[in-house]
Design an enzyme around this catalytic site. Structure first.
Site: not given
Ligand code: 3HC
Length: 689
Positions: A105, A125
């Site tokens: 975004e 999301e």
């Molecule tokens: N916020 C906070 N922490 C996050 C995060 C996020 N969005 N995404 C990942 N992390 C953290 C994980 O909790 C993990 O923390 P840890 O090492 O302390 O356990 C660390 O980052 C690494 O994450 P993964 O173990 O999942 O690492 P991968 O390399 O396997 O995957 C990734 C990376 C593809 C980025 C995966 O973490 C992921 O899919 N994350 C979520 C992405 C997501 O859902 N984004 C949307 C968030 S909601 C949003 O943005 C709302 C907006 O519209 C206003």
């Protein structure tokens, strides 16, 4: 703490570099940093254009999920995106890694986007029960049109950089020279192209609305998908700022749903569960070959899992006939996969070339991990571990698939105390991907980290358990059976209880799960560990085992399974046994509502989960949740029973368990941890760490 955003100025271009490992999530500190850097760049006359980029493995992968539900902190992401878009100098986003959610975004609010060719871009999301809440529902349709925008938001699946370029989401691709390409573009560009002003995908209102109607008709009952479609509709019908307001309200509504709370809990629970303490000080040994001892259903399933992951397997079975049978089973699996189009003929054949089927126990000598998957027979497992201790190569991990095996006994007979673990998997159903790793005292951390890495290679979620009969998963399922058995005694039937749990959202009811996991191990354990005399003990499972009705594999358990058919019907002989049990105890039956049945089982999980955490068998309450979600299909959108319990207070939960205890004193043994938490006004979440 190091500042997470840096501003560099060079040749009239400002570079705003985000550095907030591990995924550059847009935390309050990052948003503040970007805001400050943007202000400085905009007020500096020497700066002609601005680049936003990130150091480390990715451009921001989203808003910081851990901040959701906390007090609001300025600037919020939607505002920041608006400020970026409103900048009076060109802003270019340099994208790499996984550009997700709020990260995308932010990028969509920039005037240009250049992506490294390996970038993945997505709006996931929905997987958190949310919608893009920083302008994404308004900007995505303007950039890529209603169809691609809805595909991205409703599936949450990322697209490749090439796809993003074709769709108009990014303006150009680059290789490892991304920063240079973007800086060069910044030095030349004077055009300011605001996404909010784009109209090209909004001109054919009728076609746009037809797509909205079509998508809306296909939605289920979850809130977020409906809100996404509403917001994308607003992108067409309302001016940009009004559409953003619709989005803001919809985001807040989604954030407040229990489903979003449950999904966010699951997101962190899964990651926490996989964090074993041993990972900090145990290295992963090479995993180049797997040995499997025993070609029953479990051994075959494990072999297929390994072959699918590209791991060479040596499977030892008794007698040439046994070997032939295993080959037929595994061959049939790959043939089916090929005919169903899940893999090519070449892939099926290639998988089989990695399989060595033999009767020679000594062939296990070269395996890095040896997995015992033998039938439950007195002394068999001990003899096998005795043999493995003499045969396995030094530092091979020796694992049992049994949740009930006495691990300290296996450590002793194998004389490899430092190498013995349990690797316990769950019913073979889509989405049930937990692998429990049972760790007895005295195991080398490297053996644990190797088992952990192995689980990940198989695409499983590793969850730790201390050594304990049933580990965490089978123990909880056995506890659920005991609780459900009280309902059976009083008038319920297994299929009614299973149906009640499925209507709650479970993939399986407890009796279906028992049938799939097999009743034999629990029975053997009960026989060797007799319970306290209990007038309300239902001996149904024991009597079924005596009759050889061990569940799915035996073709008969709580249900009857016809050969080759997926459909099952309640076992009428089992119902007969149940009626006899009731008669012998002089029970007058009554009926139960679905809610009463599921409360009994879920409260059992909460109480027994608390006991396991209190005893140090489960590492934390959220591990219990992750295990029930990934092992038995507890609805992920609820987070798990401990998270469900945290929707009220532990005091209220305790009170409900006390009431059940008063009605059925031998059926409920209240976990000390539940009492402690209730007394201290704490909830389970406080222990997740
Ligand atoms: N916020 C906070 N922490 C996050 C995060 C996020 N969005 N995404 C990942 N992390 C953290 C994980 O909790 C993990 O923390 P840890 O090492 O302390 O356990 C660390 O980052 C690494 O994450 P993964 O173990 O999942 O690492 P991968 O390399 O396997 O995957 C990734 C990376 C593809 C980025 C995966 O973490 C992921 O899919 N994350 C979520 C992405 C997501 O859902 N984004 C949307 C968030 S909601 C949003 O943005 C709302 C907006 O519209 C206003």
């Amino acid at each position: 703490m190091k500042h997470p955003v840096r501003l560099e100025r060079q040749n009239g271009v400002a570079l705003i570099a985000i550095e907030n490992p591990p995924v550059n999530a847009l935390s309050t500190a990052v948003r503040r940093g970007i805001l400050g850097a943007l202000g400085a760049a905009l007020s500096d006359d020497a700066i002609k254009a601005i680049v936003i980029a990130a150091n480390g493995k990715t451009f921001p992968a989203g808003a910081d999920i851990s901040e959701f539900g906390q007090p609001f902190a300025e600037p919020d992401l939607p505002e920041l995106c608006d400020l970026i878009e409103g900048a009076d100098k060109p802003v270019i986003a340099a994208l790499h890694g996984t550009v997700l959610g709020g990260g995308l975004e932010l990028a969509m609010a920039a005037h240009y986007r250049i992506a490294h060719e390996d970038t993945k871009l997505g709006l996931p999301e929905i997987k958190l029960g949310l919608l893009p809440g920083a302008g994404g529902t308004q900007r995505a349709p303007r950039l890529v049109g209603v169809d691609v925008a809805l595909d991205m938001m409703l599936t949450g699946a990322p697209i490749t950089a090439a796809h993003a370029q074709r769709a108009g989401l990014v303006d150009g691709l680059a290789g490892d020279d991304l920063r240079d390409v973007v800086k060069a573009l910044a030095a030349e560009t004077t055009d300011i192209r605001r996404t909010r002003d784009l109209r090209r995908h909004l001109t054919d209102g009728a076609a746009y609305m037809a797509r909205i109607t079509q998508r809306r008709a296909a939605l289920g009952k979850d809130v977020a998908p409906h809100k996404i479609v509403d917001c994308v509709e607003a992108a067409l019908l309302l001016p940009f700022d009004a559409g953003r307001q619709v989005e803001r309200t919809a985001f807040a509504e989604c954030l407040a749903t229990p489903r979003s709370a449950g999904l966010r809990h699951s997101f962190f629970a899964e990651r926490r569960a996989a964090k074993f303490a041993e990972l900090a000080h145990g290295h992963v040994r090479p995993i180049e070959g797997i040995g499997i001892l025993g070609g029953g259903a479990l051994g075959v399933r494990m072999a297929i899992n390994c072959l699918d992951a590209g791991l060479p397997v040596t499977l030892v079975e008794q007698g040439e006939a046994g070997v032939g049978l295993v080959l037929d089973r595994i061959g049939a699996h790959y043939q089916q996969a090929v005919s169903a189009g899940r893999m090519s003929e070449g892939q099926g054949a290639a998988a089989l070339t990695h399989l060595n089927l033999t009767t020679d126990f000594g062939s296990l000598r070269s395996a890095d991990i040896i997995i015992e998957a033998l039938p439950e027979q007195a002394g068999l497992r001990q003899a096998a571990f005795d043999g493995l201790g003499k045969t396995a190569k030094p530092r091979a991990v020796l694992a049992t698939t049994s949740a009930y095996a006495d691990l300290s006994e296996l450590q002793r007979v194998s004389t490899r105390a430092s190498e013995v673990v349990a690797l316990h998997s769950f019913p073979a159903l889509p989405g049930l991907d937990a692998m429990e790793i049972g760790v007895p005292a005295g195991v080398d951390p490297a053996a644990v980290t190797t088992a952990h890495a192995f689980a990940k290679m198989l695409g499983k979620l590793p969850i730790r358990s201390a050594a304990h009969p049933g580990l965490v998963g089978a123990y909880l399922m056995e506890a659920a059976r005991r609780a459900a058995d009280r309902l059976l005694l009083d008038g319920a039937t297994p299929d009614r209880i299973d149906a009640a749990m499925r209507s709650f959202g479970m993939a399986l009811g407890p009796y279906q799960a028992m049938d799939l996991m097999g009743l034999r191990q629990g029975w053997m354990h009960r026989k060797s560990h007799p319970h306290e005399p209990d007038p309300r003990y239902l001996a149904l499972a024991d009597r079924m085992c005596e009759a050889g009705w061990f569940g799915r594999e035996a073709g008969r358990g709580y249900y009857v399974y016809a050969e080759g058919e997926t459909h099952s019907v309640p076992n009428s002989d089992m119902l007969q046994l149940l009626a006899e049990e009731r008669r012998s105890k002089g029970i007058t039956t009554r009926s139960f509502t679905d809610r009463q049945m599921r409360d009994q089982i879920i409260l059992t999980w909460v109480n027994e989960g608390a006991r396991l955490v209190g005893n140090g068998i489960a590492t934390r309450p959220s591990d219990v949740d992750a295990l029930l979600v990934h092992g038995f299909g507890y609805p992920r959108g609820r987070g798990g029973p401990m998270q469900d319990a945290d929707q009220t207070t532990t005091f209220q939960i305790l009170r409900r368990v006390e009431i059940l205890h008063e009605a059925d004193p031998t059926g409920w043994d209240i976990a000390p941890l539940l009492r402690e938490l209730a007394a201290e006004r704490q909830n389970f979440g406080d222990l997740n760490g």
